[in-house]
Design a protein around this motif. Structure first.
Motif, short mmCIF file in Angstrom:
data_model
loop_
_atom_site.label_atom_id
_atom_site.label_comp_id
_atom_site.label_asym_id
_atom_site.label_seq_id
_atom_site.Cartn_x
_atom_site.Cartn_y
_atom_site.Cartn_z
N LYS A 1 0.81 -1.22 0.00
CA LYS A 1 0.00 0.00 0.00
C LYS A 1 0.84 1.27 0.00
O LYS A 1 0.34 2.33 -0.37
N THR A 2 2.10 1.18 0.41
CA THR A 2 2.97 2.35 0.39
C THR A 2 3.97 2.28 -0.76
O THR A 2 4.89 3.09 -0.83
N LEU A 3 3.80 1.32 -1.65
CA LEU A 3 4.66 1.13 -2.82
C LEU A 3 6.12 0.88 -2.44
O LEU A 3 7.03 1.32 -3.13
N CYS A 4 6.32 0.19 -1.34
CA CYS A 4 7.68 -0.19 -0.94
C CYS A 4 8.10 -1.43 -1.71
O CYS A 4 7.26 -2.25 -2.07
N PRO A 5 9.40 -1.60 -1.91
CA PRO A 5 9.85 -2.86 -2.48
C PRO A 5 9.42 -4.02 -1.59
O PRO A 5 9.28 -3.86 -0.37
N THR A 6 9.22 -5.17 -2.16
CA THR A 6 8.67 -6.32 -1.46
C THR A 6 9.43 -6.68 -0.20
O THR A 6 8.84 -7.02 0.81
N ARG A 7 10.73 -6.62 -0.24
CA ARG A 7 11.53 -7.03 0.91
C ARG A 7 12.27 -5.85 1.55
O ARG A 7 13.35 -6.02 2.10
N CYS A 8 11.70 -4.68 1.45
CA CYS A 8 12.38 -3.53 2.02
C CYS A 8 12.49 -3.66 3.54
O CYS A 8 11.64 -4.27 4.18
N PRO A 9 13.54 -3.10 4.11
CA PRO A 9 13.69 -3.18 5.56
C PRO A 9 12.63 -2.33 6.28
O PRO A 9 12.04 -1.42 5.70
N LEU A 10 12.42 -2.63 7.54
CA LEU A 10 11.39 -1.96 8.32
C LEU A 10 11.59 -0.44 8.43
O LEU A 10 10.61 0.30 8.41
N PRO A 11 12.84 0.08 8.53
CA PRO A 11 12.97 1.53 8.57
C PRO A 11 12.43 2.22 7.31
O PRO A 11 11.83 3.29 7.38
N VAL A 12 12.60 1.60 6.15
CA VAL A 12 12.08 2.16 4.91
C VAL A 12 10.55 2.15 4.93
O VAL A 12 9.90 3.13 4.54
N LEU A 13 9.97 1.06 5.40
CA LEU A 13 8.51 0.98 5.50
C LEU A 13 7.98 2.04 6.46
O LEU A 13 7.01 2.72 6.16
N ALA A 14 8.63 2.19 7.62
CA ALA A 14 8.20 3.21 8.58
C ALA A 14 8.26 4.60 7.95
O ALA A 14 7.35 5.42 8.10
N HIS A 15 9.34 4.87 7.22
CA HIS A 15 9.49 6.17 6.55
C HIS A 15 8.37 6.39 5.53
O HIS A 15 7.76 7.46 5.50
N ARG A 16 8.08 5.39 4.72
CA ARG A 16 7.02 5.53 3.72
C ARG A 16 5.65 5.74 4.36
O ARG A 16 4.84 6.51 3.87
N LEU A 17 5.39 5.03 5.46
CA LEU A 17 4.12 5.22 6.17
C LEU A 17 4.00 6.65 6.68
O LEU A 17 2.95 7.29 6.54
N LEU A 18 5.07 7.16 7.25
CA LEU A 18 5.05 8.52 7.79
C LEU A 18 5.03 9.57 6.69
O LEU A 18 4.28 10.55 6.78
N ALA A 19 5.84 9.37 5.66
CA ALA A 19 5.91 10.35 4.57
C ALA A 19 4.62 10.41 3.77
O ALA A 19 4.24 11.46 3.26
N SER A 20 3.90 9.28 3.68
CA SER A 20 2.66 9.25 2.90
C SER A 20 1.49 9.85 3.67
O SER A 20 0.44 10.10 3.10
N GLY A 21 1.65 10.01 4.97
CA GLY A 21 0.56 10.54 5.77
C GLY A 21 -0.43 9.48 6.21
O GLY A 21 -1.46 9.79 6.79
#
Length: 183
Positions: A75-95
């Protein structure tokens, strides 16, 4: 929330056929709202919990938690196996979620440390993080350890969340201006 428009980017022609184009969507465009269970997992993630700790917190199996993390990546268009810090950043940056209030004051970070924090939040591989931070691969782990110690963060995911709380990391609008997205 206004969503950035998709861009049409020309692709190289193969042979003598017509120009082929593809649609490029900026990396933080929200496609779907989060379900309540995904929201709960996202909030646990922002507290710096590991998938195992999240499972215990939400009282679900590790498989269910990993599935929800996979859906959050999608849902945040992260790469499939991206690390958790990248996912957290995308969640926060996307609002999709907001950074929790923190009582930890922002440390005085130099430009290199801010660059390393940004690389941690935006890059999915160790080599890409090192390159984006201007470090040799061998120097990445010691530099991250020093940054964790200086910031008082328990782990790299929590460090990214703190970086958002301290306004050191870009928002969605900043991402739409970037020339490329980390994969």
């Amino acid at each position: 929330m206004n969503e950035p428009k998709a861009l049409t980017v020309p692709r190289p022609r193969a042979g003598h056929g017509p120009d082929l184009t593809r649609t490029v969507v900026p990396p933080t465009v929200p496609f779907f709202p989060l379900t309540p269970s995904e929201q709960q997992v996202a909030e646990c993630l922002l507290r710096g919990l590991t998938p195992g700790e999240i499972s215990a917190e939400v009282q679900r199996s590790i498989t269910t938690t990993q599935r929800r993390l996979r859906f959050l990546r999608y849902k945040t268009l992260c790469p499939t196996r991206c690390p958790l810090p990248v996912l957290a950043h995308r969640l926060l940056a996307s609002g999709k979620v907001t950074a929790p209030d923190t009582s930890i004051p922002a440390p005085a970070l130099d430009a290199g440390e801010v660059q390393l924090l940004r690389a941690l939040a935006e890059e999915s591989t160790r080599s890409a993080r090192a390159c984006a931070a201007g470090l040799r691969l061998a120097d990445l782990a010691p530099a991250l350890d020093a940054l964790l110690h200086k910031s008082g963060a328990a782990n790299t995911t929590r460090l990214v969340v703190l970086g958002h709380s301290w306004k050191l990391l870009p928002t969605e609008q900043d991402h739409t201006r970037r020339k490329g997205a980390s994969r």
